[in-house]
Design a protein around this motif. Sequence first.
Motif, PDB file in Angstrom:
ATOM      1  N   ASP A  86       0.810  -1.227   0.000  1.00 31.35           N
ATOM      2  CA  ASP A  86       0.000   0.000   0.000  1.00 31.35           C
ATOM      3  C   ASP A  86       0.839   1.272   0.000  1.00 31.35           C
ATOM      4  O   ASP A  86       0.535   2.226  -0.717  1.00 31.35           O
ATOM      5  CB  ASP A  86      -0.948   0.018   1.205  1.00 31.35           C
ATOM      6  N   HIS A  87       1.904   1.309   0.808  1.00 32.75           N
ATOM      7  CA  HIS A  87       2.664   2.550   0.945  1.00 32.75           C
ATOM      8  C   HIS A  87       4.163   2.380   0.687  1.00 32.75           C
ATOM      9  O   HIS A  87       4.946   3.262   0.983  1.00 32.75           O
ATOM     10  CB  HIS A  87       2.436   3.174   2.329  1.00 32.75           C
ATOM     11  N   TYR A  88       4.548   1.248   0.137  1.00 34.76           N
ATOM     12  CA  TYR A  88       5.939   1.066  -0.269  1.00 34.76           C
ATOM     13  C   TYR A  88       6.004   0.033  -1.390  1.00 34.76           C
ATOM     14  O   TYR A  88       5.071  -0.747  -1.618  1.00 34.76           O
ATOM     15  CB  TYR A  88       6.835   0.672   0.907  1.00 34.76           C
ATOM     16  N   LYS A  89       7.120   0.057  -2.093  1.00 32.83           N
ATOM     17  CA  LYS A  89       7.368  -0.887  -3.181  1.00 32.83           C
ATOM     18  C   LYS A  89       8.596  -1.716  -2.807  1.00 32.83           C
ATOM     19  O   LYS A  89       9.567  -1.176  -2.267  1.00 32.83           O
ATOM     20  CB  LYS A  89       7.630  -0.143  -4.491  1.00 32.83           C
ATOM     21  N   VAL A  90       8.557  -2.991  -3.098  1.00 31.47           N
ATOM     22  CA  VAL A  90       9.699  -3.865  -2.862  1.00 31.47           C
ATOM     23  C   VAL A  90      10.347  -4.153  -4.209  1.00 31.47           C
ATOM     24  O   VAL A  90       9.778  -4.850  -5.053  1.00 31.47           O
ATOM     25  CB  VAL A  90       9.285  -5.175  -2.174  1.00 31.47           C
ATOM     26  N   LEU A  91      11.520  -3.594  -4.418  1.00 32.27           N
ATOM     27  CA  LEU A  91      12.261  -3.737  -5.667  1.00 32.27           C
ATOM     28  C   LEU A  91      13.427  -4.690  -5.450  1.00 32.27           C
ATOM     29  O   LEU A  91      14.206  -4.511  -4.511  1.00 32.27           O
ATOM     30  CB  LEU A  91      12.774  -2.375  -6.128  1.00 32.27           C
ATOM     31  N   THR A  92      13.547  -5.695  -6.285  1.00 32.97           N
ATOM     32  CA  THR A  92      14.693  -6.598  -6.232  1.00 32.97           C
ATOM     33  C   THR A  92      15.458  -6.500  -7.544  1.00 32.97           C
ATOM     34  O   THR A  92      14.852  -6.380  -8.614  1.00 32.97           O
ATOM     35  CB  THR A  92      14.259  -8.056  -5.991  1.00 32.97           C
TER      36      THR A  92
END
Length: 426
Positions: A86-92
Amino acid sequence: MRSTTWALRMGAGLAAVVLAAACGSSSDADGQQPGGTSDAEPAAGEATAPSGNPIGCLDDYQEGVDYFPDKVSAEHAGGWDVRYEDHYKVLTTTVTAAGGHAGASDRVIDSTYVLLQCGAPEPELTGDLAGATVVEIPSETFVDGGSVLYASVEKLGIADTLVGSAEPFIGDVEAPYLPEVAQRIQSGAVAEIGYEVNYELLAETDPDFYTNYAGDDAMFGQIDQLGIPIVFYFPYTETPLGAAEQVKFLSLFFNLEAAANEIFDPIEQRYVELREQVADVASRPSVLIGVVGDGGDVTTRENQRFEPQLVREAGGEPVPDLDGGGIATVSLEQFLDDGADADVWLDLTFFPSHETAADYVAADPRLATLGPLSNGGTYHRVGPRGSDYFLSGAVDVDLMLADMVSVLHPDVLPGHDLAFLAHVPS
């Protein structure tokens, strides 16, 4: 203050993108693409934004609200992936950190980033987030430590966020295709950090994040001590369409996913349509890939690198066919043997010094045995748009593919004018 500054900055950047779309811009000889989002600027501190608007810093975070109504996904790229909360993105990211300019050995670096919406609470860095690097978004400034993202910066309309790079890389030839970035560099607003990083200058720029793909542990350790998040990314080990998704990748840091999708989607459509036209060609010309060095050795590309993949997508067969995704060196003897019967030679030289086949043979008589030199099938990688091959070329891959198709299958694109490649007369 942060959100107000961001609203003003992004309003100006998006206005340029929307204007291009309103004027009916499309990919042409310039390779310029339409962008476009809503023409309304986000209000400072706005909790949510309509689809198409960049989201600034939050004044009143509300749990359970999806703050990223516009999303991107890596559909072709293999070096990165993103998951939205909802309020953050998880980038790998997964990057083979080639020594390149820094002279380090190749190794694979896997990284996880939490792109945290400004004004929202940081999640617990446990489970798959353990050890993740937190980058607050929308970012306001960054340093392109590999000098590979200029085209994405230009197309997203965020030139004023670029505060540093490894080298300028844009001269008079390239400037018309990257006017906003070129103007910013020429004004002195972009610090030349260098590949052998000037840490003092990097610290002065104080970017929200720093991107790179090449270096060693000592270099990255120094940057880490400065408190600057390092984002590992490199588009040229991707498929051509995967490389073009760099515009999506960069958009994640600026909440510009809507603009990124509008830029990328028509590129993808044109690329796929052209690829399908040559998918079932009766003959697949062989393309010799490499540059002959002064010492006689030849630098070429392994088969998962950008150029060999482009050749295959254009209905050709790259030679030599070497497994991997990096840069390789072969002997001149092997290169001559591979190239004796090749249909085309793609010379990977950075700075072309030979204008005709006779120039090549005069410099090294052994090259007379290369078939493409005598049959008119030799091409420089650096053509009318100069080093923009390495910049816009990795985003405007539909135009890059058109160049290669016109070389290998001229009947498919009669009358096509080369943009990124240059023909060497026999």
